[in-house]
Design an enzyme around this catalytic site. Structure first.
Site, PDB file in Angstrom:
ATOM      1  N   LYS A  94      14.310  -3.368   4.990  1.00 60.82           N
ATOM      2  CA  LYS A  94      14.652  -1.983   4.620  1.00 60.82           C
ATOM      3  C   LYS A  94      14.519  -1.039   5.811  1.00 60.82           C
ATOM      4  O   LYS A  94      15.386  -0.207   6.056  1.00 60.82           O
ATOM      5  CB  LYS A  94      13.725  -1.478   3.501  1.00 60.82           C
ATOM      6  CG  LYS A  94      13.810  -2.275   2.221  1.00 60.82           C
ATOM      7  CD  LYS A  94      12.963  -1.660   1.135  1.00 60.82           C
ATOM      8  CE  LYS A  94      11.464  -1.752   1.368  1.00 60.82           C
ATOM      9  NZ  LYS A  94      10.899  -3.103   1.352  1.00 60.82           N
ATOM     10  N   ARG A 134       9.552   3.430  -6.900  1.00 63.10           N
ATOM     11  CA  ARG A 134       8.948   2.102  -7.009  1.00 63.10           C
ATOM     12  C   ARG A 134       8.629   1.716  -8.447  1.00 63.10           C
ATOM     13  O   ARG A 134       8.147   0.611  -8.685  1.00 63.10           O
ATOM     14  CB  ARG A 134       7.625   2.060  -6.248  1.00 63.10           C
ATOM     15  CG  ARG A 134       7.702   2.038  -4.753  1.00 63.10           C
ATOM     16  CD  ARG A 134       7.942   0.650  -4.215  1.00 63.10           C
ATOM     17  NE  ARG A 134       6.956   0.085  -3.331  1.00 63.10           N
ATOM     18  CZ  ARG A 134       6.907   0.229  -2.017  1.00 63.10           C
ATOM     19  NH1 ARG A 134       7.731   1.011  -1.387  1.00 63.10           N
ATOM     20  NH2 ARG A 134       6.003  -0.400  -1.316  1.00 63.10           N
ATOM     21  N   ARG A 153       5.287 -10.072  11.092  1.00 68.41           N
ATOM     22  CA  ARG A 153       5.730  -8.709  11.408  1.00 68.41           C
ATOM     23  C   ARG A 153       4.705  -7.972  12.260  1.00 68.41           C
ATOM     24  O   ARG A 153       3.508  -8.116  12.099  1.00 68.41           O
ATOM     25  CB  ARG A 153       5.941  -7.951  10.100  1.00 68.41           C
ATOM     26  CG  ARG A 153       6.281  -6.491  10.286  1.00 68.41           C
ATOM     27  CD  ARG A 153       7.023  -5.930   9.135  1.00 68.41           C
ATOM     28  NE  ARG A 153       6.231  -5.855   7.923  1.00 68.41           N
ATOM     29  CZ  ARG A 153       6.742  -5.469   6.750  1.00 68.41           C
ATOM     30  NH1 ARG A 153       8.025  -5.176   6.661  1.00 68.41           N
ATOM     31  NH2 ARG A 153       5.986  -5.418   5.685  1.00 68.41           N
ATOM     32  N   ARG A 177       0.241  -4.590  10.355  1.00 66.23           N
ATOM     33  CA  ARG A 177      -0.054  -3.673   9.247  1.00 66.23           C
ATOM     34  C   ARG A 177      -1.237  -4.196   8.451  1.00 66.23           C
ATOM     35  O   ARG A 177      -1.360  -5.396   8.238  1.00 66.23           O
ATOM     36  CB  ARG A 177       1.159  -3.586   8.314  1.00 66.23           C
ATOM     37  CG  ARG A 177       2.117  -2.497   8.673  1.00 66.23           C
ATOM     38  CD  ARG A 177       3.362  -2.529   7.837  1.00 66.23           C
ATOM     39  NE  ARG A 177       3.133  -2.485   6.392  1.00 66.23           N
ATOM     40  CZ  ARG A 177       4.090  -2.199   5.506  1.00 66.23           C
ATOM     41  NH1 ARG A 177       5.315  -1.943   5.910  1.00 66.23           N
ATOM     42  NH2 ARG A 177       3.834  -2.192   4.216  1.00 66.23           N
ATOM     43  N   ARG A 181       1.405  -7.277  -3.559  1.00 60.94           N
ATOM     44  CA  ARG A 181       2.619  -6.475  -3.338  1.00 60.94           C
ATOM     45  C   ARG A 181       3.817  -7.078  -4.060  1.00 60.94           C
ATOM     46  O   ARG A 181       4.633  -6.355  -4.635  1.00 60.94           O
ATOM     47  CB  ARG A 181       2.892  -6.349  -1.832  1.00 60.94           C
ATOM     48  CG  ARG A 181       1.898  -5.417  -1.163  1.00 60.94           C
ATOM     49  CD  ARG A 181       1.871  -5.614   0.329  1.00 60.94           C
ATOM     50  NE  ARG A 181       3.022  -5.075   1.009  1.00 60.94           N
ATOM     51  CZ  ARG A 181       3.363  -5.407   2.251  1.00 60.94           C
ATOM     52  NH1 ARG A 181       2.656  -6.279   2.945  1.00 60.94           N
ATOM     53  NH2 ARG A 181       4.415  -4.850   2.810  1.00 60.94           N
TER      54      ARG A 181
HETATM   55  P1  AMP Z   1       5.967   0.041   2.266  1.00 63.43           P
HETATM   56  O1  AMP Z   1       5.872   0.406   3.714  1.00 63.43           O
HETATM   57  O2  AMP Z   1       7.178   0.576   1.580  1.00 63.43           O
HETATM   58  O3  AMP Z   1       5.776  -1.442   2.034  1.00 63.43           O
HETATM   59  O4  AMP Z   1       4.732   0.774   1.545  1.00 63.43           O
HETATM   60  C1  AMP Z   1       3.405   0.478   1.920  1.00 63.43           C
HETATM   61  C2  AMP Z   1       2.462   0.902   0.814  1.00 63.43           C
HETATM   62  O5  AMP Z   1       2.545   2.327   0.626  1.00 63.43           O
HETATM   63  C3  AMP Z   1       2.745   0.319  -0.566  1.00 63.43           C
HETATM   64  O6  AMP Z   1       2.233  -0.988  -0.724  1.00 63.43           O
HETATM   65  C4  AMP Z   1       2.039   1.328  -1.450  1.00 63.43           C
HETATM   66  O7  AMP Z   1       0.636   1.189  -1.401  1.00 63.43           O
HETATM   67  C5  AMP Z   1       2.380   2.651  -0.741  1.00 63.43           C
HETATM   68  N1  AMP Z   1       3.661   3.196  -1.237  1.00 63.43           N
HETATM   69  C6  AMP Z   1       4.811   3.368  -0.538  1.00 63.43           C
HETATM   70  N2  AMP Z   1       5.771   3.898  -1.305  1.00 63.43           N
HETATM   71  C7  AMP Z   1       5.235   4.057  -2.541  1.00 63.43           C
HETATM   72  C8  AMP Z   1       5.723   4.544  -3.788  1.00 63.43           C
HETATM   73  N3  AMP Z   1       6.978   4.987  -3.930  1.00 63.43           N
HETATM   74  N4  AMP Z   1       4.869   4.545  -4.851  1.00 63.43           N
HETATM   75  C9  AMP Z   1       3.609   4.124  -4.735  1.00 63.43           C
HETATM   76  N5  AMP Z   1       3.086   3.633  -3.598  1.00 63.43           N
HETATM   77  C10 AMP Z   1       3.879   3.609  -2.501  1.00 63.43           C
END
Ligand code: AMP
Length: 216
Positions: free
Chosen positions: A14, A89, A123, A156, A167
């Protein structure tokens, strides 16, 4: 004006794909996870609230996420449009989003879970600019150093085998239904994300009818 959402399991590309689109079509890229990571890194109040939840691979509470997204979109700096990554989400976030914004397309990067682990565990992320690397397919020119800004490449906190299980569970339990809601309202383009980034990008542009001035 183009308004896109990009979705897909962790590691589906993404960030890479939205960065390529944003660069070419002057879209503002809104990455919710990156905004949270910024808060954690800078030890803000929000950072303190979300750090543990994020590290465990769970979703942050809806009120906070919605407030943050609303504030970001209210800046109205997206003259040519935006691409939003990591939101919505779950059902509630989707309903909130659809009440407030019209979406032109949802880009769904389709990747089997079997491929996710391999990608996510290799990653690396630039601690400076947030650029994504992968030690298998997308290595930096100099080990441990960002090609773009010279920043240090780090792992990360939630790219661990343990957090990944959570996740993926969160994703399939809460985010899969989002696709069904979008299917009723907006165009959903399902793209096979198992191929190399340039091929995936080319297909996204073709399917969305985007004419680029440079090649992907
Ligand atoms: P990502 O970088 O999109 O994988 O997001 C990393 C983490 O941020 C996720 O595992 C959640 O803990 C938090 N997060 C990101 N976007 C959202 C969202 N829309 N709703 C809830 N938590 C989020």
């Amino acid at each position: 004006m183009r308004k896109y959402v990009i979705m897909g399991v962790p590691g589906s590309g993404k960030s890479t794909q939205s960065a390529m689109l944003a660069r070419e079509f002057d879209l503002v890229r809104i990455t919710v996870g990156a905004i949270f990571r910024w808060h954690v890194k800078n030890h803000t109040k929000i950072g303190a609230q979300v750090r543990r939840v994020m590290a465990a691979g769970e979703l942050v509470g809806d009120d906070l996420v919605e407030k943050l997204v609303r504030e970001r979109l209210d800046q109205h700096d997206w003259n040519y449009g935006f691409i939003i990554d990591g939101f919505p989400r779950n059902r509630r976030q989707t309903e909130f989003f659809l009440e407030s914004y019209d979406i032109d397309a949802v880009i769904y990067l389709d990747l089997p879970d079997s491929e996710v682990r391999r990608r996510v565990l290799s990653r690396r992320l630039c601690a400076g600019c947030g650029m994504d690397y992968n030690l298998i397919e997308n290595r930096p020119k100099r080990e441990g150093v960002c090609d773009m800004c010279g920043g240090e490449l780090v792992t990360r906190e939630d790219d661990t085998a343990e957090a990944l299980v959570t996740r993926l569970r969160e994703y399939h339990g809460k985010t899969d239904p989002v696709l069904e809601l979008f299917r009723r309202k907006a165009y959903v383009y399902v793209i096979d994300a198992s191929r190399d980034p340039e091929t995936v990008q080319r297909e996204i542009r073709e399917r969305l009818g985007l004419l680029s001035t440079k090649s992907a």
